[in-house]
Design an enzyme around this catalytic site. Structure first.
Site, PDB file in Angstrom:
ATOM      1  N   ARG A 158     -34.310  27.788 -41.836  1.00 41.88           N
ATOM      2  CA  ARG A 158     -33.748  28.567 -40.728  1.00 41.88           C
ATOM      3  C   ARG A 158     -34.723  28.644 -39.546  1.00 41.88           C
ATOM      4  NH1 ARG A 158     -31.226  34.163 -42.582  1.00 41.88           N
ATOM      5  NH2 ARG A 158     -30.749  34.168 -40.344  1.00 41.88           N
ATOM      6  N   TYR A 173     -25.427  30.635 -25.622  1.00 43.84           N
ATOM      7  CA  TYR A 173     -25.308  31.753 -24.680  1.00 43.84           C
ATOM      8  C   TYR A 173     -26.459  32.720 -24.920  1.00 43.84           C
ATOM      9  CZ  TYR A 173     -23.158  34.003 -28.779  1.00 43.84           C
ATOM     10  OH  TYR A 173     -22.902  34.494 -30.040  1.00 43.84           O
ATOM     11  N   MET A 175     -27.969  36.782 -24.903  1.00 49.22           N
ATOM     12  CA  MET A 175     -27.408  38.104 -25.165  1.00 49.22           C
ATOM     13  C   MET A 175     -28.490  39.175 -25.161  1.00 49.22           C
ATOM     14  SD  MET A 175     -26.661  38.355 -29.264  1.00 49.22           S
ATOM     15  CE  MET A 175     -26.483  40.131 -29.081  1.00 49.22           C
ATOM     16  N   LYS A 177     -29.071  43.604 -26.272  1.00 47.22           N
ATOM     17  CA  LYS A 177     -28.543  44.827 -26.874  1.00 47.22           C
ATOM     18  C   LYS A 177     -28.508  45.906 -25.794  1.00 47.22           C
ATOM     19  CE  LYS A 177     -28.078  43.640 -31.265  1.00 47.22           C
ATOM     20  NZ  LYS A 177     -26.729  43.538 -31.873  1.00 47.22           N
ATOM     21  N   SER A 251     -21.551  44.190 -32.152  1.00 49.96           N
ATOM     22  CA  SER A 251     -21.225  43.504 -30.899  1.00 49.96           C
ATOM     23  C   SER A 251     -20.386  44.385 -29.979  1.00 49.96           C
ATOM     24  CB  SER A 251     -20.464  42.203 -31.190  1.00 49.96           C
ATOM     25  OG  SER A 251     -21.279  41.277 -31.862  1.00 49.96           O
TER      26      SER A 251
END
Length: 281
Positions: A158, A173, A175, A177, A251
């Site tokens: 990962r 994209y 993002m 918080k 989200s």
């Protein structure tokens, strides 16, 4: 000067592991300039582009790069660079700028981040056994836990992601918080954040085998807090997972999304098609 104590467990940021550095480059091709050049020079420029792409994808060094044809977004190509060091990432960007192809491209945007594995559950579990305000004990226990995580094969995969051959499509994209009054992710307790992210992860795992997701952190590196890179065998999978995740609390209540870019990784045959289109004019 006294040293600052660690926060109480409820205020802890999640521990995380960092992997490869990532650079997203949005590229616009100067088609009119290429058409105005001598056909042999234009083809040579495109050959240099194809040669770079072949070299990058071969993975001769730790990391790789992929070139994607893009629909929409006002650009022609997206280039993703993954490297194990920041210096190698700089070198990959420099190779592009020094190539013959560089005279015919405009780098519209670049985004810098580093592959990140957030460990909310580990942090919550550890804070239940070790007092985070006991700095020496906490630092030692956390270091041991992170070292153990990094030794796991699936964790290394990962942190050093490779695009699956059967998933040629990409969606990226940025993002954040939210930090709004009454809706501030960073004011939530560790327990609340860990619970929300656990539910978020369960939803994402429903798309296992259909989508591969890479989260890369960019706090202190670029304007947003994270970059998201998704790979799939069908671009409609991007619509499906994003639509479902809009309803997830992590989200719906706390996420802000930036512009989306969607493309398909170029094959050797597609580079040959670009060369042929220049030769045919």
């Amino acid at each position: 000067m006294t040293s600052r104590s660690l926060p109480h467990a409820s205020e802890l940021p999640p521990a995380s592991l960092d992997g490869w550095y990532v650079l997203h480059q949005s590229i616009e091709l100067d088609w009119s300039g290429l058409r105005a050049r001598d056909p042999a020079e234009a083809r040579e420029a495109l050959k240099s582009f194809a040669g770079l792409a072949e070299k990058w994808s071969a993975g001769a060094e730790p990391g790789w790069s992929g070139v994607y044809r893009v629909a929409g977004s006002g650009i022609d190509f997206l280039i993703l660079h993954f490297r194990n060091t920041f210096d190698r990432l700089i070198e990959a960007a420099r190779e592009l700028k020094l190539s013959a192809w560089a005279d015919h491209v405009l780098v519209r945007e670049e985004y810098l981040s580093v592959v990140e594995l957030g460990l909310y559950s580990l942090t919550r579990e550890l804070s239940g056994r070790i007092d985070p305000e006991d700095r020496e004990a906490w630092d030692a226990a956390l270091a041991d836990a992170l070292a153990e995580e990094r030794r796991k094969g699936y964790v290394r995969r990962r942190l050093e992601p490779r695009q699956p051959e059967h998933m040629p499509y990409v969606c990226t994209y940025p993002m954040d918080k939210r930090r709004n009054p009454g809706q501030n992710w960073y004011a939530l307790s560790l327990e609340e954040r860990a619970g929300l992210m656990a539910a978020h992860g369960r939803l994402g795992r429903r798309f296992a085998g259909r989508i591969v997701q890479v989260i890369s952190g960019s706090m202190g590196l670029d304007d947003w807090e994270w970059a998201v890179t998704l790979w799939a065998g069908d671009p409609l999978e991007f619509k499906a997972i994003i639509s479902e995740m809009r309803y997830d609390a992590a989200s719906a209540e706390y996420a802000e999304f930036g512009p989306f870019t969607v493309g398909k990784r170029m094959s050797a045959g597609e580079f040959e098609g670009l060369l042929a289109s220049v030769a045919a004019r």
